[in-house]
Design an enzyme around this catalytic site. Structure first.
Site, PDB file in Angstrom:
ATOM      1  N   ARG A 336      -4.340  -9.823 -30.256  1.00 48.26           N
ATOM      2  CA  ARG A 336      -4.958 -10.730 -29.295  1.00 48.26           C
ATOM      3  C   ARG A 336      -3.924 -11.725 -28.796  1.00 48.26           C
ATOM      4  O   ARG A 336      -3.379 -12.510 -29.556  1.00 48.26           O
ATOM      5  CB  ARG A 336      -6.160 -11.461 -29.907  1.00 48.26           C
ATOM      6  CG  ARG A 336      -6.852 -12.361 -28.889  1.00 48.26           C
ATOM      7  CD  ARG A 336      -8.299 -12.699 -29.231  1.00 48.26           C
ATOM      8  NE  ARG A 336      -8.446 -13.440 -30.460  1.00 48.26           N
ATOM      9  CZ  ARG A 336      -9.608 -14.004 -30.851  1.00 48.26           C
ATOM     10  NH1 ARG A 336     -10.681 -13.885 -30.094  1.00 48.26           N
ATOM     11  NH2 ARG A 336      -9.687 -14.649 -32.001  1.00 48.26           N
ATOM     12  N   GLU A 427     -16.730 -13.487 -23.381  1.00 46.91           N
ATOM     13  CA  GLU A 427     -17.091 -14.719 -24.076  1.00 46.91           C
ATOM     14  C   GLU A 427     -17.186 -15.917 -23.136  1.00 46.91           C
ATOM     15  O   GLU A 427     -17.322 -17.052 -23.596  1.00 46.91           O
ATOM     16  CB  GLU A 427     -16.073 -15.008 -25.183  1.00 46.91           C
ATOM     17  CG  GLU A 427     -14.641 -15.078 -24.686  1.00 46.91           C
ATOM     18  CD  GLU A 427     -13.618 -15.139 -25.806  1.00 46.91           C
ATOM     19  OE1 GLU A 427     -13.983 -15.375 -26.962  1.00 46.91           O
ATOM     20  OE2 GLU A 427     -12.419 -14.944 -25.507  1.00 46.91           O
ATOM     21  N   ASP A 455     -17.830 -18.844 -28.555  1.00 48.63           N
ATOM     22  CA  ASP A 455     -17.203 -19.240 -27.291  1.00 48.63           C
ATOM     23  C   ASP A 455     -18.195 -19.111 -26.137  1.00 48.63           C
ATOM     24  O   ASP A 455     -18.227 -19.959 -25.240  1.00 48.63           O
ATOM     25  CB  ASP A 455     -15.966 -18.383 -27.015  1.00 48.63           C
ATOM     26  CG  ASP A 455     -14.676 -19.113 -27.378  1.00 48.63           C
ATOM     27  OD1 ASP A 455     -14.522 -20.271 -26.972  1.00 48.63           O
ATOM     28  OD2 ASP A 455     -13.830 -18.527 -28.066  1.00 48.63           O
ATOM     29  N   ASP A 626     -13.064 -21.142 -36.528  1.00 46.67           N
ATOM     30  CA  ASP A 626     -11.909 -21.099 -35.647  1.00 46.67           C
ATOM     31  C   ASP A 626     -12.208 -21.966 -34.431  1.00 46.67           C
ATOM     32  O   ASP A 626     -13.184 -22.714 -34.419  1.00 46.67           O
ATOM     33  CB  ASP A 626     -11.516 -19.667 -35.274  1.00 46.67           C
ATOM     34  CG  ASP A 626     -12.595 -18.950 -34.463  1.00 46.67           C
ATOM     35  OD1 ASP A 626     -13.568 -19.603 -34.026  1.00 46.67           O
ATOM     36  OD2 ASP A 626     -12.466 -17.730 -34.257  1.00 46.67           O
TER      37      ASP A 626
END
Length: 719
Positions: A336, A427, A455, A626
């Site tokens: 990512r 997202e 998100d 996160d």
């Protein structure tokens, strides 16, 4: 002290990054330095203005939406018309199917668990790469799928009562997945391979599997040490050793049942890491290069011994015709990269920080060139592809920009066209609403779409910040928009031809220690048509792998593809509270839950550079946190502030009280610095004011403020 930089044209490169690329990366990629940096500079100069224009478009649309909500009561029909008029909702493209080629089976056709780990941490990166195969016995013994009741406590040493329950669970799994025509695996006294079938002896009779799902063995047919089975595309290995501590107590000498578990892994340079400068970016880049070369190693202390961890080799076995066969020994790894928003001081261009997403796209494929070209021994992709997950894109224009960026990177590095494949993270709200168009822009590269609830919720709140007060955070998932979001993602992906060519993924299980709940509930993801779903650990991958044996995802996708796509109306139904008369206690508890989670994450991010970790919540339940979880919590508080549900004084008071709670939770960590000792001068605590800037920060992202705080802590003064 100013950063030492090397100049290449209009680029000023931090020497730490420059030395890594020159001395470690370019020689492996077999690229000429001058040519590489010349191409790098040209791509940056060409694409930076386009990147800036896309971010300006985000701000322009958000400003118009904010004004509309301030001047209009929310009503779906007029809201949709408005979003169409301003170009937020795009004209839907004609039907199509993706044409992505050269995709590994692990992504195209095999359904299974997917790990996500910070690539800055070599130990975690290696653990994830090696999580393709996992011991069912170990995963069951070490976690709560087997309850610690009736004498089955884990304890300090081996508990034979617990061990017996583990074996019983595993044998039941075999009975359900590979049933015998007569009897149970629990009663088998020996296994043999005969006439291309698995024979199992129970007392004085011999039985076989109801379906011949055996594909091979290790050892000999009469005395196999391993029996390799296959169901729904996933392998299961029965390991036999009557002399082992476990096998000696088993009727058939079975010592373990090994499951093919984390079929794929996302090595993360984004939400799971804190990488604010060249030093920290290079840690991640170096680990990814080591994974691609196959020589990454990490030395660590475990149980009083020093061990060196490396990537696992492939597995071999003999098939039923006596031929040698190989099973891939490692999880197929995706990387990512960073999205379009962030910049990083690792490279300056014309005196400005480079867009980090452009930097990642010009460096990480060069690090993967050795694997793309097949010049390594432990190959990741056997089809010559690199799989890049691209997060936080808003609408199809931003996907088109990523496609252009990937194409330019291929040209700059000398890689085959379309060797860089794209995973589209669904997202952001504008991507969800225009998902078909987004996939269409990357139809030659798409290998992955994935819903990211946290998100996506953060962007839902930010986009509709001024529409009204949102429901309590725990209720958001139960609103109409969420079901439409999850179902539309699968439906649109299937109708775009992803079945058999790409992954459709679901989000993370957030409680790494509570795998019993995961085992009870996460089967919903394959049943919803997802051929991968995120897990927080290798053991979690083993437990989640069971679900893919219970549900044939390819068959399920075929069923779902025939259904109509859920309405866009539900997706655009904002989860506003119809009654905001919450009690003082309800508001207090909501604030405490959000503020404690925010501080627990921010303090570790800023002070320790840890981008993802298990953070105790207000009830001391460890949750994987996160930046996505930080975004939703901070946006929720910002929304309640904007609508007068809570006051700034109440938020600051709660933050100070929760800082003391977080300090207490971390008191045994010698690297932790308490926040409550000096609120005004604690950089991490002050960074929590991102709550109060939540309504104005771009898309409600927390990264810019986190980066600024960590750079300040590290003493970065700029150039």
């Amino acid at each position: 002290m100013a950063t030492q930089r090397i100049t290449k044209g209009s680029l000023a490169i931090d020497k730490i990054l420059f030395d890594f690329i020159e001395n470690e990366a370019l020689p492996v990629a077999k690229l000429d330095s001058d040519t590489y940096w010349k191409n790098f500079e040209q791509v940056v100069l060409d694409l930076t203005p386009k990147n800036k224009a896309l971010l300006a478009r985000r701000d322009e649309l958000q400003a118009k939406i904010d004004d509309w909500h301030k001047n209009n009561a929310y009503e779906l029909s007029s809201y949709k018309n408005f979003l169409t008029e301003i170009g937020y909702l795009e004209p839907i493209v004609a039907d199509f199917e993706i044409s992505t080629q050269n995709v590994d089976d692990e992504i195209a056709t095999i359904a299974g668990a997917q790990l996500v780990v910070p690539v800055r941490n070599a130990r975690y990166a290696l653990n994830a790469g090696n999580a393709r195969w996992g011991s069912l016995y170990d995963a069951l013994y070490g976690f709560d799928v087997i309850p610690e009741t009736d004498g089955a406590e884990k304890g300090k040493g081996y508990n034979p009562v617990r061990g017996a329950k583990v074996v019983a669970f595993a044998k039941n799994f075999l009975d359900e997945t590979f049933p015998l025509a007569d009897g149970s695996h629990a009663d088998v006294t020996s296994y043999t391979i005969k006439d291309g079938k698995l024979s199992a002896k129970i007392d004085d009779k011999v039985t076989t599997l109801t379906e011949n799902k055996v594909v091979g063995y290790n050892g000999t047919p009469d005395n196999p040490r391993e029996i390799i089975l296959k169901n729904n595309g996933l392998h299961v290995i029965i390991q036999i050793d009557p002399e082992s501590p476990i096998g000696k107590d088993d009727k058939a000498g079975v010592k373990d049942v090994v499951l093919e578990s984390a079929v794929t892994t996302i090595q993360d340079l984004e939400d799971s890491v804190a990488a604010v400068d060249a030093e920290e970016k290079v840690e991640g880049y170096r680990n990814w290069l080591g994974l691609m070369k196959g020589d990454l190693s990490e030395t660590l202390e475990k149980n009083g011994k020093t061990i060196t961890r490396t990537l696992n080799a492939d597995r071999t076995y003999t098939d039923l015709n006596g031929n040698a066969k190989t099973l891939h020994g490692r999880s197929v790894m995706l990387l990512r990269n960073v999205g379009h928003l962030m910049t990083n001081p690792a490279i300056l261009v014309g005196g400005e920080e480079i867009f980090e997403g452009i930097m990642d796209a010009l460096i990480t494929p060069m690090l993967s060139a050795v694997d793309i070209r097949g010049e390594n021994t432990l190959r990741n992709s056997r089809t010559g592809s690199m799989y890049i997950v691209k997060p936080k894109m808003h609408g199809s224009d931003e996907v088109a920009f990523a496609v252009e960026l990937f194409s330019r990177a291929e040209e700059a590095i000398g890689l085959p066209k379309n060797s860089l494949k794209m995973g589209i993270m669904d997202e952001e709200r504008r991507t969800s609403a225009n998902l078909k168009n987004c996939i269409a822009q990357a139809r030659e590269r798409t290998i992955f779409i994935n819903t990211g609830f946290m998100d996506r919720t953060g962007d839902e709140i930010h986009t509709a910040m001024h529409a009204g007060a949102f429901v309590r955070k725990g209720e958001i998932k139960g609103q109409a928009w969420f079901g439409a979001y999850e179902e539309r993602n699968v439906s649109i992906g299937l109708k775009a031809g992803l079945r058999g060519k790409a992954q459709i993924g679901k989000g993370m299980w957030p409680k790494p220690d509570e795998l019993a709940d995961m085992y009870r509930t996460k089967i919903e993801h394959p049943q919803a048509g997802a051929n991968c779903a995120w897990v927080p650990s290798p053991s979690g991958a083993v437990i989640h792998a069971i679900h893919y044996h219970k549900c044939n995802v390819m068959n399920r996708q075929e069923e779902l593809a025939r259904l109509a796509t859920p309405s866009l109306d539900d997706l655009l139904t904002i989860p506003l509270a119809t009654n905001t008369n919450w009690t003082a206690d309800e508001k207090r508890r909501e604030l405490e839950n959000n503020c404690q989670g925010i501080l627990g994450y921010v303090v570790r991010w800023v002070d320790l550079g840890i981008g993802c970790s298990k953070v105790p919540d207000i009830n001391n339940v460890g949750l994987m946190e996160d930046r996505a979880t930080l975004r939703i919590s901070s946006q929720h508080v910002a929304n309640w502030l904007a609508h007068g549900i809570v006051t700034a004084d109440e938020v600051w008071d709660t933050l100070k009280r929760m800082a003391k709670v977080v300090d207490e939770q971390n008191k045994d960590d010698p690297a932790y610095r308490p926040m409550s000792a000096d609120f005004d001068n604690n950089i991490a605590f002050v960074a929590a004011d991102l709550i109060f800037k939540g309504a104005t920060e771009p898309s409600g992202y927390t990264e810019p403020l986190l980066h600024k705080a960590r750079l300040k802590l590290k003493g970065y003064q700029g150039d």
